[in-house]
Design a protein around this motif. Sequence first.
Motif, PDB file in Angstrom:
ATOM      1  N   HIS A  26       1.031  -0.996   0.017  1.00 32.98           N
ATOM      2  CA  HIS A  26       0.138   0.177   0.104  1.00 32.98           C
ATOM      3  C   HIS A  26       0.983   1.209   0.058  1.00 32.98           C
ATOM      4  O   HIS A  26       1.949   1.110   0.724  1.00 32.98           O
ATOM      5  N   ARG A  27       0.526   2.219  -0.771  1.00 31.18           N
ATOM      6  CA  ARG A  27       1.451   3.498  -1.039  1.00 31.18           C
ATOM      7  C   ARG A  27       1.498   4.060   0.538  1.00 31.18           C
ATOM      8  O   ARG A  27       2.428   4.617   0.779  1.00 31.18           O
ATOM      9  N   LYS A  28       0.405   3.970   1.021  1.00 31.82           N
ATOM     10  CA  LYS A  28       0.260   4.745   2.269  1.00 31.82           C
ATOM     11  C   LYS A  28       1.308   4.221   3.373  1.00 31.82           C
ATOM     12  O   LYS A  28       1.633   4.752   4.298  1.00 31.82           O
ATOM     13  N   ILE A  29       1.537   2.934   3.241  1.00 31.66           N
ATOM     14  CA  ILE A  29       2.434   2.028   4.150  1.00 31.66           C
ATOM     15  C   ILE A  29       3.922   2.486   3.841  1.00 31.66           C
ATOM     16  O   ILE A  29       4.663   3.096   4.861  1.00 31.66           O
ATOM     17  N   LEU A  30       4.235   2.968   2.730  1.00 27.71           N
ATOM     18  CA  LEU A  30       5.404   3.544   2.239  1.00 27.71           C
ATOM     19  C   LEU A  30       5.515   5.167   2.856  1.00 27.71           C
ATOM     20  O   LEU A  30       6.460   5.563   3.225  1.00 27.71           O
ATOM     21  N   THR A  31       4.420   5.702   2.657  1.00 29.67           N
ATOM     22  CA  THR A  31       4.249   7.060   3.105  1.00 29.67           C
ATOM     23  C   THR A  31       4.413   7.160   4.691  1.00 29.67           C
ATOM     24  O   THR A  31       5.311   7.971   5.215  1.00 29.67           O
ATOM     25  N   ALA A  32       4.154   6.251   5.308  1.00 21.15           N
ATOM     26  CA  ALA A  32       4.172   6.268   6.685  1.00 21.15           C
ATOM     27  C   ALA A  32       5.454   6.143   6.975  1.00 21.15           C
ATOM     28  O   ALA A  32       6.152   6.724   8.023  1.00 21.15           O
ATOM     29  N   LEU A  33       6.343   5.137   6.569  1.00 17.74           N
ATOM     30  CA  LEU A  33       7.628   4.948   6.682  1.00 17.74           C
ATOM     31  C   LEU A  33       8.509   6.284   6.475  1.00 17.74           C
ATOM     32  O   LEU A  33       9.347   6.685   7.207  1.00 17.74           O
ATOM     33  N   ALA A  34       8.168   6.968   5.556  1.00 20.30           N
ATOM     34  CA  ALA A  34       8.877   8.150   4.915  1.00 20.30           C
ATOM     35  C   ALA A  34       8.492   9.028   6.069  1.00 20.30           C
ATOM     36  O   ALA A  34       9.546   9.969   6.569  1.00 20.30           O
ATOM     37  N   GLU A  35       7.469   9.270   6.544  1.00 15.51           N
ATOM     38  CA  GLU A  35       7.047  10.330   7.663  1.00 15.51           C
ATOM     39  C   GLU A  35       7.854   9.961   8.763  1.00 15.51           C
ATOM     40  O   GLU A  35       8.315  10.849   9.480  1.00 15.51           O
ATOM     41  N   LEU A  36       7.963   8.638   9.047  1.00 13.79           N
ATOM     42  CA  LEU A  36       8.869   8.536  10.315  1.00 13.79           C
ATOM     43  C   LEU A  36      10.532   8.520  10.214  1.00 13.79           C
ATOM     44  O   LEU A  36      11.229   8.607  11.104  1.00 13.79           O
ATOM     45  N   CYS A  37      10.768   8.732   8.864  1.00 13.68           N
ATOM     46  CA  CYS A  37      12.126   9.034   8.647  1.00 13.68           C
ATOM     47  C   CYS A  37      12.336  10.245   7.905  1.00 13.68           C
ATOM     48  O   CYS A  37      13.221  10.312   6.718  1.00 13.68           O
ATOM     49  N   GLY A  38      11.893  11.255   7.977  1.00 10.83           N
ATOM     50  CA  GLY A  38      12.488  12.608   7.761  1.00 10.83           C
ATOM     51  C   GLY A  38      11.497  13.327   6.967  1.00 10.83           C
ATOM     52  O   GLY A  38      11.607  14.351   6.297  1.00 10.83           O
ATOM     53  N   GLY A  39      10.265  12.543   6.607  1.00  9.72           N
ATOM     54  CA  GLY A  39       9.183  13.488   5.874  1.00  9.72           C
ATOM     55  C   GLY A  39       8.739  12.641   4.664  1.00  9.72           C
ATOM     56  O   GLY A  39       9.446  11.885   4.084  1.00  9.72           O
ATOM     57  N   ALA A  40       7.297  12.953   4.410  1.00  8.95           N
ATOM     58  CA  ALA A  40       6.518  12.229   3.391  1.00  8.95           C
ATOM     59  C   ALA A  40       7.230  12.538   1.966  1.00  8.95           C
ATOM     60  O   ALA A  40       7.303  11.869   1.080  1.00  8.95           O
ATOM     61  N   GLU A  41       8.093  13.691   1.973  1.00  8.64           N
ATOM     62  CA  GLU A  41       8.725  14.136   0.583  1.00  8.64           C
ATOM     63  C   GLU A  41       9.819  13.128   0.464  1.00  8.64           C
ATOM     64  O   GLU A  41      10.165  13.063  -0.989  1.00  8.64           O
ATOM     65  N   LYS A  42      10.326  12.445   1.193  1.00  4.99           N
ATOM     66  CA  LYS A  42      11.638  11.459   1.135  1.00  4.99           C
ATOM     67  C   LYS A  42      10.973  10.173   0.433  1.00  4.99           C
ATOM     68  O   LYS A  42      11.794   9.201   0.269  1.00  4.99           O
ATOM     69  N   MET A  43       9.660   9.971   0.387  1.00  5.13           N
ATOM     70  CA  MET A  43       9.095   8.778  -0.080  1.00  5.13           C
ATOM     71  C   MET A  43       9.523   8.093  -1.327  1.00  5.13           C
ATOM     72  O   MET A  43      10.050   6.821  -1.114  1.00  5.13           O
ATOM     73  N   ASN A  44       9.698   8.971  -2.189  1.00  7.97           N
ATOM     74  CA  ASN A  44      10.221   8.236  -3.412  1.00  7.97           C
ATOM     75  C   ASN A  44      11.719   7.750  -3.386  1.00  7.97           C
ATOM     76  O   ASN A  44      12.024   6.650  -3.799  1.00  7.97           O
ATOM     77  N   GLU A  45      12.545   8.392  -2.608  1.00 12.77           N
ATOM     78  CA  GLU A  45      13.894   8.306  -2.461  1.00 12.77           C
ATOM     79  C   GLU A  45      14.079   6.799  -1.576  1.00 12.77           C
ATOM     80  O   GLU A  45      14.801   5.891  -1.821  1.00 12.77           O
ATOM     81  N   ILE A  46      13.308   6.779  -0.647  1.00  7.05           N
ATOM     82  CA  ILE A  46      13.146   5.543   0.301  1.00  7.05           C
ATOM     83  C   ILE A  46      12.737   4.672  -0.305  1.00  7.05           C
ATOM     84  O   ILE A  46      13.283   3.346  -0.307  1.00  7.05           O
ATOM     85  N   ALA A  47      11.397   4.829  -1.110  1.00  2.00           N
ATOM     86  CA  ALA A  47      11.071   3.555  -1.990  1.00  2.00           C
ATOM     87  C   ALA A  47      12.149   2.988  -2.860  1.00  2.00           C
ATOM     88  O   ALA A  47      12.241   1.957  -2.943  1.00  2.00           O
ATOM     89  N   ILE A  48      12.650   3.728  -3.558  1.00  2.00           N
ATOM     90  CA  ILE A  48      13.790   3.088  -4.581  1.00  2.00           C
ATOM     91  C   ILE A  48      14.609   2.496  -3.945  1.00  2.00           C
ATOM     92  O   ILE A  48      14.976   1.433  -4.550  1.00  2.00           O
ATOM     93  N   ALA A  49      15.167   3.020  -2.877  1.00  2.00           N
ATOM     94  CA  ALA A  49      16.329   2.314  -2.150  1.00  2.00           C
ATOM     95  C   ALA A  49      15.772   0.898  -1.233  1.00  2.00           C
ATOM     96  O   ALA A  49      16.540  -0.082  -1.960  1.00  2.00           O
ATOM     97  N   ILE A  50      14.774   0.942  -0.864  1.00  2.00           N
ATOM     98  CA  ILE A  50      14.236  -0.517  -0.289  1.00  2.00           C
ATOM     99  C   ILE A  50      13.875  -1.280  -1.324  1.00  2.00           C
ATOM    100  O   ILE A  50      13.815  -2.562  -1.196  1.00  2.00           O
ATOM    101  N   ASP A  51      13.463  -0.872  -2.518  1.00  2.00           N
ATOM    102  CA  ASP A  51      13.060  -1.815  -3.464  1.00  2.00           C
ATOM    103  C   ASP A  51      14.378  -2.628  -4.194  1.00  2.00           C
ATOM    104  O   ASP A  51      14.147  -3.715  -4.624  1.00  2.00           O
ATOM    105  N   LYS A  52      15.537  -2.249  -3.726  1.00  2.00           N
ATOM    106  CA  LYS A  52      16.705  -2.954  -4.266  1.00  2.00           C
ATOM    107  C   LYS A  52      17.246  -3.927  -3.095  1.00  2.00           C
ATOM    108  O   LYS A  52      18.144  -4.610  -3.374  1.00  2.00           O
ATOM    109  N   LEU A  53      16.324  -4.116  -2.154  1.00  2.00           N
ATOM    110  CA  LEU A  53      16.881  -4.908  -1.034  1.00  2.00           C
ATOM    111  C   LEU A  53      17.137  -6.302  -1.399  1.00  2.00           C
ATOM    112  O   LEU A  53      18.633  -6.737  -1.109  1.00  2.00           O
ATOM    113  N   ASP A  54      16.432  -6.873  -2.339  1.00  2.00           N
ATOM    114  CA  ASP A  54      16.945  -8.112  -2.655  1.00  2.00           C
ATOM    115  C   ASP A  54      18.213  -8.513  -3.506  1.00  2.00           C
ATOM    116  O   ASP A  54      18.957  -9.265  -3.589  1.00  2.00           O
TER     117      ASP A  54
END
Lengths: 455, 455
Positions: A187-215
């Motif tokens: 759910h995109r809002k779960i990613l938003t929530a993670l970003a909010e806890l990590c410096g702000g919702a505007e960071k969502m894309n950067e965080i999403a791109i990074a964690i998408d590479k986990l595998d």
Amino acid sequence: MTKPSLPQGTRDFGPDVVRKRNYIFNTIRNVFELYGFQPLETPAMENLDTLMGKYGEEGDKLIFKILNNGLDNADKEKQIREDFEKVLQGKNVKGITERALKYDLTIPFARYVAINHNQLSFPFKRYQIQPVWRADRPQKGRYREFYQCDADVVGSNSLLNEAELALIYHQVFTQLGIKNYEVKINHRKILTALAELCGGAEKMNEIAIAIDKLDKIGVEKVKDELKQKGLNENQLTVVERYLAVEGNNSEKMDALNTLIGTTESGRKGIEDLKEIFNNPHLSSISYQLDPTLARGLNYYTGIIFEAKASEEVKIGSIGGGGRYDDLTGLFGVPNIPGVGISFGVDRIYDVMEELNLFPDDVHVGTQILFFNLGENESKAAFTIMQQLRNKNIRCELYHENVKFDKQFKYAEKKNIPYVIIIGSKELEENTCTIKNLLQNSQQTISQQELLNYDF
Amino acid sequence: MTKPSLPQGTRDFGPDVVRKRNYIFNTIRNVFELYGFQPLETPAMENLDTLMGKYGEEGDKLIFKILNNGLDNADKEKQIREDFEKVLQGKNVKGITERALKYDLTIPFARYVAINHNQLSFPFKRYQIQPVWRADRPQKGRYREFYQCDADVVGSNSLLNEAELALIYHQVFTQLGIKNYEVKINHRKILTALAELCGGAEKMNEIAIAIDKLDKIGVEKVKDELKQKGLNENQLTVVERYLAVEGNNSEKMDALNTLIGTTESGRKGIEDLKEIFNNPHLSSISYQLDPTLARGLNYYTGIIFEAKASEEVKIGSIGGGGRYDDLTGLFGVPNIPGVGISFGVDRIYDVMEELNLFPDDVHVGTQILFFNLGENESKAAFTIMQQLRNKNIRCELYHENVKFDKQFKYAEKKNIPYVIIIGSKELEENTCTIKNLLQNSQQTISQQELLNYDF
């Protein structure tokens, strides 16, 4: 004289390939129809304005533009020169191009809904199976012209739609024989929530791109990347805990709830997921909550999907989709929420080839070849053939009287399972000889029996 | 924000129109398959070289060219400027465009055969149903993007093919319910013979263009036109006699034989026509020898066809085709003769609309709408719905619990024939109420009976 060739990144589809592709398209189409989706077709060309600016800067460059006609018009020369200067400066291009080939099916669909919203009855459920064009560098599995295969519902907030779309993935893959598929859900809002806890919702894309590479790169390198993006140690710890979420779907939900359930976005995301996971019909399908799933497209705002083939084929994503709040807003018609999924037909084709999943008779077009053994013989054959065609049996008469070998070879190369021989003897006796080329068997029956033969 | 619109001369096809068009496409496709034709698909884009020069000077101008990408590449600027100068001078256009949208299906087919002739088994019978693009001025019934629908046999001189193509017209129109169609037949060599008798074979195109107008302008004006082209009185008398040929097909054949049977071209043309007219199966179809039929395309060399709808609809030609000696020769592979026909799908659509020939249920997608009457009720409905979908019945559950009216309206607008109501009472009693909206009837049955109901 031109030595013929095909444009890079495009393909001819010969008869065997068309039949296999149609097998996939028809399966998907039938399932879409079972779920109440209706067909839509939009033109290959759209106005350039409709497409530009919708796919990001990189996307704009990959749109195939169509040259305006009349460039050979002398009266217009001055205007064209001025416009061309602008093109070279990377500015306006209207003077030489006003139209382009569609880049995906989503924006033309949004454009269609925006134009026709007063006539449509909502929720409007449409599917669309058409080619799109991208001026990408061609490479294995990436083409400049390829089909997309989308189903979307617009005008409904109900999560019933998400549940049905997940079931559509299941039903299509099951009917195609793709067993070990997996539908990943987030759910995109779960990613938003993670970003909010990590410096702000505007960071969502950067965080999403990074964690998408986990595998691919592992947790330490993901953390390194995020450190460079300015996340502090506390925030990196949150990300690490987020990435450590594991177990079955309900265990993951509990862990996520603990981690991000304190934010409004997190609560909403978890609530939505719970609702669709509670649909008893989803228990029969293979879906998995994957908190690292992000999907690239910015317009997603709710639940997102990705379908993968089994690990054994290493082909990756064979479908994806998600919910968006306001796609037609781009065209001045706001407040029409929607959700959709897409099938990657080229990749599904590769999976089916690799796992040998196409039915044995997918190649069969013509069912019967009548041999041509002379004028009178072929006249008799033609008459019988027309009667069989009227019974919806696909047949051919070989076009000329040549030796058996050549006619057999034609049947074999064309995957025709039956050959019927009416020579002078059969003609006299009103019989015919049927050869089943697959079973390598033959029998002689009366021409009357032939008309009721079970092909 | 963009105010959305469609490029001139292009169309969106909404669900109802797609279903009707598919009804036509599927009918044609099935008949093509009954006669042993196989599907082929070629890309929308071809190299510009493949298309240019194949459709005459006017045709070249109507080809939609695609702008090369990388016009924003600074390194290439000098080259691009030079190339653009050439474009403005009406010369080479390679620097800014190397690809174009296909203009018809025939040239891409010839290109495909030329590339693949070593792998194909001949005769190669292919059909192709795809869009083509022309930068024509849009007007009623003329579009910039439209479908063509072709069947061709290449690698065979046998006139069996011509007979079968005429039968295909018959079978398609009959299946579509178009009764008073007419297939006009002529032979290019008969026109050649006429030209030979009237000043030389090189006059054939001029003569053909003039006599083709007989219906519109009458015999005197045709003669005036030909006088201006340099025909003398004797020659005009031959033309007049030619135009006076009438009667049934065999009377016309006799008259033509007297008139042009002295030339070699004439004899060959009459011989070919006799052979296909002698096919006993053609006697059941509505064909007519028309000595004024010419067909525009220069590549035809043998028998030519034109299909027309009945006079009452005034829609004119709904199909055409003919034999050509050497189409792939354009691409360096000579000596592959062929013959093909085409269906004009947009016009067939108009004929069927005007004569009300589409089946009543052509609009029906979803067969059943389950009303949404609350959480528990819709859960039960969903379970039944999944069972019906597994039986290949197309159904939907309305997405939210709103009043009956709104749900009924949705069913009506979407042409859904059945509505199923499971309210609290039905839920308790394991029953459901089926409403047939077409017959305006309803009944209550058990949920078990519903699963075996004959929809």
